[in-house]
Design a protein around this motif. Structure first.
Motif, PDB file in Angstrom:
ATOM      1  N   UNK A  28      10.288   7.844 -10.392  1.00 23.66           N
ATOM      2  CA  UNK A  28       9.458   8.564  -9.433  1.00 23.66           C
ATOM      3  C   UNK A  28      10.065   9.915  -9.072  1.00 23.66           C
ATOM      4  N   UNK A  29      11.373   9.949  -8.910  1.00 26.56           N
ATOM      5  CA  UNK A  29      12.046  11.212  -8.592  1.00 26.56           C
ATOM      6  C   UNK A  29      11.921  12.221  -9.733  1.00 26.56           C
ATOM      7  N   UNK A  30      11.972  11.721 -10.949  1.00 26.49           N
ATOM      8  CA  UNK A  30      11.805  12.600 -12.103  1.00 26.49           C
ATOM      9  C   UNK A  30      10.394  13.184 -12.123  1.00 26.49           C
ATOM     10  N   UNK A  31       9.408  12.349 -11.767  1.00 27.40           N
ATOM     11  CA  UNK A  31       8.025  12.830 -11.721  1.00 27.40           C
ATOM     12  C   UNK A  31       7.865  13.916 -10.661  1.00 27.40           C
ATOM     13  N   UNK A  32       8.511  13.726  -9.519  1.00 28.45           N
ATOM     14  CA  UNK A  32       8.429  14.726  -8.451  1.00 28.45           C
ATOM     15  C   UNK A  32       8.976  16.071  -8.921  1.00 28.45           C
ATOM     16  N   UNK A  76       6.846  -2.197  -9.178  1.00 29.87           N
ATOM     17  CA  UNK A  76       7.497  -1.067  -9.850  1.00 29.87           C
ATOM     18  C   UNK A  76       6.663  -0.465 -10.971  1.00 29.87           C
ATOM     19  N   UNK A  77       5.583  -1.134 -11.366  1.00 27.76           N
ATOM     20  CA  UNK A  77       4.689  -0.561 -12.371  1.00 27.76           C
ATOM     21  C   UNK A  77       4.002   0.709 -11.875  1.00 27.76           C
ATOM     22  N   UNK A  78       4.124   0.986 -10.574  1.00 29.18           N
ATOM     23  CA  UNK A  78       3.589   2.220 -10.013  1.00 29.18           C
ATOM     24  C   UNK A  78       4.222   3.434 -10.689  1.00 29.18           C
ATOM     25  N   UNK A  79       5.473   3.305 -11.114  1.00 28.36           N
ATOM     26  CA  UNK A  79       6.155   4.425 -11.771  1.00 28.36           C
ATOM     27  C   UNK A  79       5.462   4.786 -13.082  1.00 28.36           C
ATOM     28  N   UNK A 119      -2.121  -1.743 -12.951  1.00 32.22           N
ATOM     29  CA  UNK A 119      -1.133  -0.934 -12.245  1.00 32.22           C
ATOM     30  C   UNK A 119      -1.318  -0.976 -10.731  1.00 32.22           C
ATOM     31  N   UNK A 120      -2.512  -1.388 -10.278  1.00 28.85           N
ATOM     32  CA  UNK A 120      -2.845  -1.274  -8.861  1.00 28.85           C
ATOM     33  C   UNK A 120      -3.055  -2.605  -8.158  1.00 28.85           C
ATOM     34  N   UNK A 173       0.816  -1.209   0.000  1.00 37.33           N
ATOM     35  CA  UNK A 173       0.000   0.000   0.000  1.00 37.33           C
ATOM     36  C   UNK A 173       0.853   1.264   0.000  1.00 37.33           C
ATOM     37  N   UNK A 174       2.166   1.121  -0.152  1.00 34.53           N
ATOM     38  CA  UNK A 174       3.056   2.279  -0.174  1.00 34.53           C
ATOM     39  C   UNK A 174       4.281   1.967  -1.015  1.00 34.53           C
ATOM     40  N   UNK A 175       5.018   3.002  -1.386  1.00 30.10           N
ATOM     41  CA  UNK A 175       6.238   2.823  -2.168  1.00 30.10           C
ATOM     42  C   UNK A 175       7.267   2.049  -1.356  1.00 30.10           C
ATOM     43  N   UNK A 176       7.385   2.362  -0.071  1.00 28.07           N
ATOM     44  CA  UNK A 176       8.357   1.660   0.764  1.00 28.07           C
ATOM     45  C   UNK A 176       8.018   0.175   0.857  1.00 28.07           C
TER      46      UNK A 176
END
Length: 273
Positions: free
Chosen positions: A147-151, A258-261, A252-253, A114-117
């Motif tokens: 993800x960092x690029x998206x941020x 890693x498909x979350x990216x 995706x869900x 339920x989280x990235x971590x």
């Protein structure tokens, strides 16, 4: 049943007690473990994946899964595969899990993310079980870079959005959809309205919140039901000024990975100009 019992008794005698060496015959009996196994294992390590891995609407790795033997999570077919590692989830039939362990097979259970971590933890655990820790770190590195690029691309003003599913279900805090919306640069109205986890929101509350964009995650866009009619209510077009609901696929869900990216990138592409 009379035929199955003698076979199981035979396997109880013959089944090996699995050690902790690098596994060479890994069997996955859950869609989410299928995904990570396909991403992290050496191809020769994979003895079988579940039949769900072949479903393109729910399996992010459907194309990659096409080349491997599949199972239907039945005890007799699993035992014939003679695995040295079986991957399951906390939703797998507990009776089957107990049987497999009683027979001496090593069964590792993965919970949902339920989280990235938590996604990072699941990747590292799977890679360690497969004896390929480096592959896990590489996968995490690629995911984190995206993800960092998206941020860095987040807009100064964050528009309002919400996932709106059949029957009015939505995704509040402590969900991957909430995380993805935030990383992409959207405000999740479900979180702001106090929804925690997955819950329903009535149409009136949704309209008063005035979302800039509605997202959905249909299992497949080719189904029609009474529950889905709410997604076509004319009032929704008024509040979003005619913008269509954007579907970010179920694949995706359903399994945190890693498909979350890619989901974040698709959400970001949907930001208003």
């Amino acid at each position: 049943m009379r035929r199955v019992i003698p076979f199981i008794l035979f396997c109880l005698i013959a089944a090996p007690i699995s050690g902790l060496a690098q596994p060479s015959r890994v069997v996955s009996i859950n869609l989410c473990t299928d995904q990570l196994l396909l991403m992290l294992a050496d191809p020769e390590q994979i003895a079988s994946i579940s039949d769900l891995a072949l479903e393109p609407d729910s399996s992010y790795m459907a194309k990659e899964a096409a080349g491997y033997p599949v199972n239907h999570t039945r005890a007799e077919e699993l035992l014939i595969l003679n695995p040295d590692l079986i991957l399951a989830s906390n939703y797998t039939n507990p009776i089957l899990i107990r049987l497999l362990r009683k027979l001496g097979y090593r069964v590792e259970i993965f919970s949902a993310a339920s989280s990235i971590e938590h996604i990072r933890q699941r990747i590292r655990r799977m890679a360690a079980l497969l004896g390929n820790p480096d592959s896990g770190e590489k996968l995490i590195m690629v995911m984190d870079r995206r993800l960092n690029l998206a941020i860095k691309k987040q807009p100064a003003r964050q528009p309002k959005a919400i996932f709106y599913q059949p029957n009015g279900y939505t995704s509040g805090s402590d969900t991957l959809q909430d995380t993805a919306l935030t990383l992409a640069g959207w405000r999740n109205l479900a979180r702001e309205l106090g929804v925690r986890g997955y819950g329903a929101i009535d149409l009136e509350t949704l309209l008063l919140a005035e979302p800039d964009q509605l997202f959905s995650s249909a299992y497949t866009i080719d189904t029609h039901s009474l529950a889905q009619r709410r997604l076509t209510h004319p009032a929704l077009n008024l509040v979003t000024q005619g913008r269509d609901i954007i579907n970010i696929g179920y694949k995706y869900w359903i399994c945190g990975g890693p498909m979350i990216a890619e989901a974040v990138e698709r959400l970001q592409e949907s930001l208003p100009e």
